[in-house]
Write an enzyme that holds these catalytic residues in place. Structure first.
Site, PDB file in Angstrom:
ATOM      1  N   ALA A 174       0.835  -1.203   0.000  1.00  0.00           N
ATOM      2  CA  ALA A 174       0.000   0.000   0.000  1.00  0.00           C
ATOM      3  C   ALA A 174       0.867   1.251   0.000  1.00  0.00           C
ATOM      4  CB  ALA A 174      -0.931  -0.014   1.207  1.00  0.00           C
ATOM      5  N   TYR A 175       1.952   1.227   0.777  1.00  0.00           N
ATOM      6  CA  TYR A 175       2.876   2.362   0.806  1.00  0.00           C
ATOM      7  C   TYR A 175       3.456   2.603  -0.583  1.00  0.00           C
ATOM      8  CZ  TYR A 175       7.225   4.913   1.732  1.00  0.00           C
ATOM      9  OH  TYR A 175       8.262   5.822   1.707  1.00  0.00           O
ATOM     10  N   ALA A 176       3.936   1.526  -1.225  1.00  0.00           N
ATOM     11  CA  ALA A 176       4.526   1.658  -2.547  1.00  0.00           C
ATOM     12  C   ALA A 176       3.505   2.179  -3.553  1.00  0.00           C
ATOM     13  CB  ALA A 176       5.092   0.316  -3.013  1.00  0.00           C
TER      14      ALA A 176
ATOM     15  N   THR B 178       0.918   4.178  -2.979  1.00  0.00           N
ATOM     16  CA  THR B 178       0.666   5.608  -2.791  1.00  0.00           C
ATOM     17  C   THR B 178       1.866   6.433  -3.230  1.00  0.00           C
ATOM     18  OG1 THR B 178       1.377   5.499  -0.457  1.00  0.00           O
ATOM     19  CG2 THR B 178      -0.965   5.222  -0.913  1.00  0.00           C
ATOM     20  N   LYS B 179       3.065   5.948  -2.954  1.00  0.00           N
ATOM     21  CA  LYS B 179       4.253   6.682  -3.368  1.00  0.00           C
ATOM     22  C   LYS B 179       4.447   6.623  -4.884  1.00  0.00           C
ATOM     23  CE  LYS B 179       6.261   8.493   0.288  1.00  0.00           C
ATOM     24  NZ  LYS B 179       6.608   9.937   0.366  1.00  0.00           N
TER      25      LYS B 179
END
Length: 245
Positions: A148-150, A152-153
Protein backbone atom coordinates in the site's frame (compact mmCIF):
# COMPACT_ATOMS: atom_id res chain seq x y z
CA UNK A 1 29.36 28.84 -9.89
CA UNK A 2 26.38 30.66 -11.38
CA UNK A 3 22.84 29.38 -11.00
CA UNK A 4 23.23 27.55 -7.70
CA UNK A 5 21.90 30.22 -5.36
CA UNK A 6 18.31 30.50 -4.13
CA UNK A 7 18.47 33.96 -2.59
CA UNK A 8 15.02 35.47 -2.14
CA UNK A 9 13.20 32.20 -2.80
CA UNK A 10 10.70 30.82 -0.30
CA UNK A 11 10.76 27.04 0.12
CA UNK A 12 8.33 24.74 1.92
CA UNK A 13 9.60 21.36 3.09
CA UNK A 14 6.87 19.07 4.38
CA UNK A 15 7.97 16.47 6.89
CA UNK A 16 10.68 18.98 7.73
CA UNK A 17 11.08 17.75 11.31
CA UNK A 18 12.37 14.35 10.16
CA UNK A 19 15.94 13.43 9.31
CA UNK A 20 15.68 13.76 5.53
CA UNK A 21 13.38 16.79 5.73
CA UNK A 22 15.73 18.60 8.11
CA UNK A 23 18.69 17.90 5.81
CA UNK A 24 16.77 19.28 2.82
CA UNK A 25 15.78 22.37 4.80
CA UNK A 26 19.41 22.92 5.82
CA UNK A 27 20.71 22.64 2.25
CA UNK A 28 18.06 25.00 0.87
CA UNK A 29 18.88 27.50 3.61
CA UNK A 30 22.59 27.25 2.79
CA UNK A 31 21.76 28.20 -0.80
CA UNK A 32 19.94 31.31 0.40
CA UNK A 33 16.29 30.21 0.50
CA UNK A 34 13.95 31.16 3.31
CA UNK A 35 12.56 27.82 4.43
CA UNK A 36 9.23 26.94 5.98
CA UNK A 37 9.67 23.75 7.99
CA UNK A 38 6.23 22.14 7.78
CA UNK A 39 5.32 19.14 9.90
CA UNK A 40 2.53 17.63 11.97
CA UNK A 41 5.11 17.61 14.80
CA UNK A 42 5.33 21.35 15.41
CA UNK A 43 7.71 21.27 18.42
CA UNK A 44 10.36 19.37 16.46
CA UNK A 45 9.74 21.49 13.39
CA UNK A 46 10.43 24.55 15.53
CA UNK A 47 13.70 22.99 16.71
CA UNK A 48 14.81 22.46 13.12
CA UNK A 49 13.78 25.98 12.09
CA UNK A 50 15.56 27.51 15.08
CA UNK A 51 18.88 26.30 13.69
CA UNK A 52 18.36 27.75 10.20
CA UNK A 53 18.77 31.40 9.29
CA UNK A 54 15.48 32.97 8.24
CA UNK A 55 13.47 29.76 8.65
CA UNK A 56 10.12 29.37 10.36
CA UNK A 57 8.00 26.41 11.37
CA UNK A 58 4.34 25.82 10.60
CA UNK A 59 2.13 22.89 11.56
CA UNK A 60 0.31 20.90 8.90
CA UNK A 61 -1.47 17.57 9.04
CA UNK A 62 -1.62 16.32 5.47
CA UNK A 63 -4.25 13.75 6.38
CA UNK A 64 -6.76 16.54 7.01
CA UNK A 65 -7.89 18.63 4.01
CA UNK A 66 -8.98 21.47 6.28
CA UNK A 67 -5.50 21.59 7.82
CA UNK A 68 -3.89 21.68 4.37
CA UNK A 69 -6.21 24.52 3.37
CA UNK A 70 -5.32 26.46 6.53
CA UNK A 71 -1.62 25.93 5.94
CA UNK A 72 -1.90 27.11 2.34
CA UNK A 73 -3.51 30.32 3.51
CA UNK A 74 -0.94 30.93 6.24
CA UNK A 75 2.27 30.24 4.35
CA UNK A 76 2.03 33.00 1.74
CA UNK A 77 3.71 32.94 -1.70
CA UNK A 78 5.95 29.90 -2.20
CA UNK A 79 8.58 29.33 -4.90
CA UNK A 80 9.76 25.84 -3.97
CA UNK A 81 7.61 23.00 -2.65
CA UNK A 82 9.32 19.84 -1.47
CA UNK A 83 6.86 17.07 -0.66
CA UNK A 84 8.91 15.06 1.81
CA UNK A 85 6.29 14.02 4.38
CA UNK A 86 5.18 10.42 4.32
CA UNK A 87 3.89 7.59 6.45
CA UNK A 88 4.53 3.87 6.10
CA UNK A 89 2.89 0.89 7.76
CA UNK A 90 4.77 -2.36 7.12
CA UNK A 91 2.44 -5.37 6.87
CA UNK A 92 1.79 -8.21 4.42
CA UNK A 93 -0.68 -6.98 1.84
CA UNK A 94 -3.14 -9.85 2.33
CA UNK A 95 -3.23 -9.13 6.07
CA UNK A 96 -3.26 -5.38 5.63
CA UNK A 97 -5.68 -3.10 7.43
CA UNK A 98 -7.57 -0.86 4.97
CA UNK A 99 -7.57 1.85 7.64
CA UNK A 100 -3.79 1.97 7.26
CA UNK A 101 -4.19 2.13 3.50
CA UNK A 102 -6.46 5.14 3.90
CA UNK A 103 -3.91 6.93 6.10
CA UNK A 104 -1.09 6.32 3.63
CA UNK A 105 -3.24 7.49 0.72
CA UNK A 106 -4.21 10.64 2.62
CA UNK A 107 -0.69 11.62 3.67
CA UNK A 108 1.45 10.26 0.83
CA UNK A 109 -0.68 11.20 -2.18
CA UNK A 110 -3.85 13.16 -1.48
CA UNK A 111 -2.04 15.63 0.80
CA UNK A 112 0.59 16.51 -1.82
CA UNK A 113 -2.14 16.84 -4.44
CA UNK A 114 -4.15 19.25 -2.28
CA UNK A 115 -1.16 21.34 -1.23
CA UNK A 116 0.17 21.58 -4.77
CA UNK A 117 -3.24 22.69 -6.00
CA UNK A 118 -3.09 25.57 -3.52
CA UNK A 119 0.50 26.70 -4.16
CA UNK A 120 1.16 25.91 -7.83
CA UNK A 121 -1.02 28.72 -9.27
CA UNK A 122 1.18 31.33 -7.60
CA UNK A 123 4.33 29.75 -9.03
CA UNK A 124 2.81 29.72 -12.49
CA UNK A 125 1.69 33.33 -12.21
CA UNK A 126 5.22 34.39 -11.20
CA UNK A 127 6.71 32.17 -13.93
CA UNK A 128 9.16 30.39 -11.66
CA UNK A 129 8.73 27.40 -9.42
CA UNK A 130 10.06 24.06 -8.31
CA UNK A 131 8.08 20.99 -7.27
CA UNK A 132 10.03 18.06 -5.83
CA UNK A 133 8.23 14.93 -4.71
CA UNK A 134 10.05 12.52 -2.40
CA UNK A 135 8.90 9.02 -3.30
CA UNK A 136 10.78 5.78 -2.63
CA UNK A 137 12.80 3.18 -4.45
CA UNK A 138 10.28 0.75 -2.97
CA UNK A 139 7.71 2.38 -5.25
CA UNK A 140 9.98 1.91 -8.29
CA UNK A 141 11.03 -1.67 -7.64
CA UNK A 142 8.48 -3.02 -5.15
CA UNK A 143 9.04 -3.72 -1.47
CA UNK A 144 7.79 -6.69 0.51
CA UNK A 145 5.39 -5.66 3.25
CA UNK A 146 4.90 -2.21 1.75
CA UNK A 147 2.37 -2.79 -0.99
CA UNK A 148 0.00 0.00 0.00
CA UNK A 149 2.88 2.36 0.81
CA UNK A 150 4.53 1.66 -2.55
CA UNK A 151 1.23 2.19 -4.35
CA UNK A 152 0.67 5.61 -2.79
CA UNK A 153 4.25 6.68 -3.37
CA UNK A 154 4.11 5.42 -6.95
CA UNK A 155 1.13 7.71 -7.48
CA UNK A 156 3.55 10.62 -7.14
CA UNK A 157 5.25 9.55 -10.38
CA UNK A 158 2.15 10.14 -12.46
CA UNK A 159 1.27 13.32 -10.60
CA UNK A 160 4.74 14.83 -10.98
CA UNK A 161 4.99 14.02 -14.68
CA UNK A 162 1.53 15.40 -15.42
CA UNK A 163 2.32 18.60 -13.52
CA UNK A 164 5.62 18.86 -15.38
CA UNK A 165 3.67 19.00 -18.63
CA UNK A 166 0.97 21.36 -17.38
CA UNK A 167 3.33 23.83 -15.71
CA UNK A 168 6.19 23.81 -18.23
CA UNK A 169 4.88 26.82 -20.11
CA UNK A 170 5.17 28.79 -16.86
CA UNK A 171 8.77 27.67 -16.23
CA UNK A 172 7.81 25.52 -13.25
CA UNK A 173 9.61 22.18 -13.03
CA UNK A 174 8.34 19.02 -11.36
CA UNK A 175 10.54 16.05 -10.46
CA UNK A 176 10.61 12.99 -8.20
CA UNK A 177 13.46 11.86 -5.96
CA UNK A 178 13.47 8.27 -4.72
CA UNK A 179 15.67 7.52 -1.71
CA UNK A 180 16.93 3.98 -1.39
CA UNK A 181 18.07 2.46 1.92
CA UNK A 182 18.87 5.49 4.07
CA UNK A 183 20.41 5.69 7.53
CA UNK A 184 17.72 7.44 9.55
CA UNK A 185 16.61 7.20 13.18
CA UNK A 186 13.60 5.18 12.00
CA UNK A 187 15.82 2.54 10.41
CA UNK A 188 18.02 2.42 13.51
CA UNK A 189 14.97 1.84 15.70
CA UNK A 190 13.85 -1.04 13.50
CA UNK A 191 17.34 -2.53 13.57
CA UNK A 192 17.28 -2.80 17.37
CA UNK A 193 14.76 -5.63 17.01
CA UNK A 194 16.79 -7.23 14.22
CA UNK A 195 20.53 -7.16 15.02
CA UNK A 196 22.74 -7.01 11.96
CA UNK A 197 19.99 -5.57 9.76
CA UNK A 198 21.90 -2.41 8.87
CA UNK A 199 25.03 -4.32 7.88
CA UNK A 200 22.95 -6.78 5.87
CA UNK A 201 21.30 -3.99 3.94
CA UNK A 202 24.62 -2.26 3.31
CA UNK A 203 26.16 -5.41 1.88
CA UNK A 204 23.43 -5.53 -0.75
CA UNK A 205 24.15 -1.99 -1.98
CA UNK A 206 26.71 -1.64 -4.80
CA UNK A 207 28.39 1.30 -3.03
CA UNK A 208 28.45 -0.81 0.15
CA UNK A 209 26.91 1.74 2.46
CA UNK A 210 23.56 3.14 3.43
CA UNK A 211 22.54 6.49 2.09
CA UNK A 212 22.46 9.51 4.38
CA UNK A 213 19.87 12.28 4.61
CA UNK A 214 22.53 14.59 3.15
CA UNK A 215 22.79 12.37 0.05
CA UNK A 216 19.10 12.89 -0.62
CA UNK A 217 19.19 16.58 0.24
CA UNK A 218 22.01 17.24 -2.22
CA UNK A 219 19.95 16.13 -5.21
CA UNK A 220 16.78 17.82 -4.00
CA UNK A 221 18.49 21.16 -3.48
CA UNK A 222 20.16 20.98 -6.91
CA UNK A 223 16.81 20.36 -8.60
CA UNK A 224 15.55 23.57 -7.00
CA UNK A 225 18.26 25.76 -8.54
CA UNK A 226 18.43 27.50 -11.89
CA UNK A 227 21.13 25.05 -12.95
CA UNK A 228 18.38 22.42 -13.06
CA UNK A 229 15.90 24.60 -14.94
CA UNK A 230 15.90 22.21 -17.94
CA UNK A 231 15.21 19.10 -15.85
CA UNK A 232 11.53 18.29 -15.45
CA UNK A 233 9.29 15.24 -15.41
CA UNK A 234 12.12 13.03 -14.17
CA UNK A 235 12.31 10.32 -11.50
CA UNK A 236 15.78 10.00 -9.96
CA UNK A 237 16.99 7.48 -7.42
CA UNK A 238 19.46 8.12 -4.59
CA UNK A 239 20.17 4.51 -3.78
CA UNK A 240 23.87 3.75 -4.06
CA UNK A 241 23.17 1.76 -7.20
CA UNK A 242 20.44 -0.52 -5.85
CA UNK A 243 18.10 0.79 -8.52
CA UNK A 244 19.60 1.48 -11.94
CA UNK A 245 17.66 2.88 -14.89
Amino acid sequence: MDGLRLDGRVAVVTGGAGAIGAAIAADLTALGARVVVADVDLPNAEKVAAGLAGARALAVDLALPAAVEEFGGAVGPVDILVHNAGVSVVEPFTAGDPANWDLMWQVNLRGPMLLTKLLLPGMMARRWGRLVFISSDGARAGSGGEGAYAATKAGLFGLAKSLAREAAKSQVTSNVVCPGPTDTPMLRRVSVAEPGLVDKIARGIPLRRLGTPADVAGLVSYLCTDRAAYITGQTLSVSGGVTMH
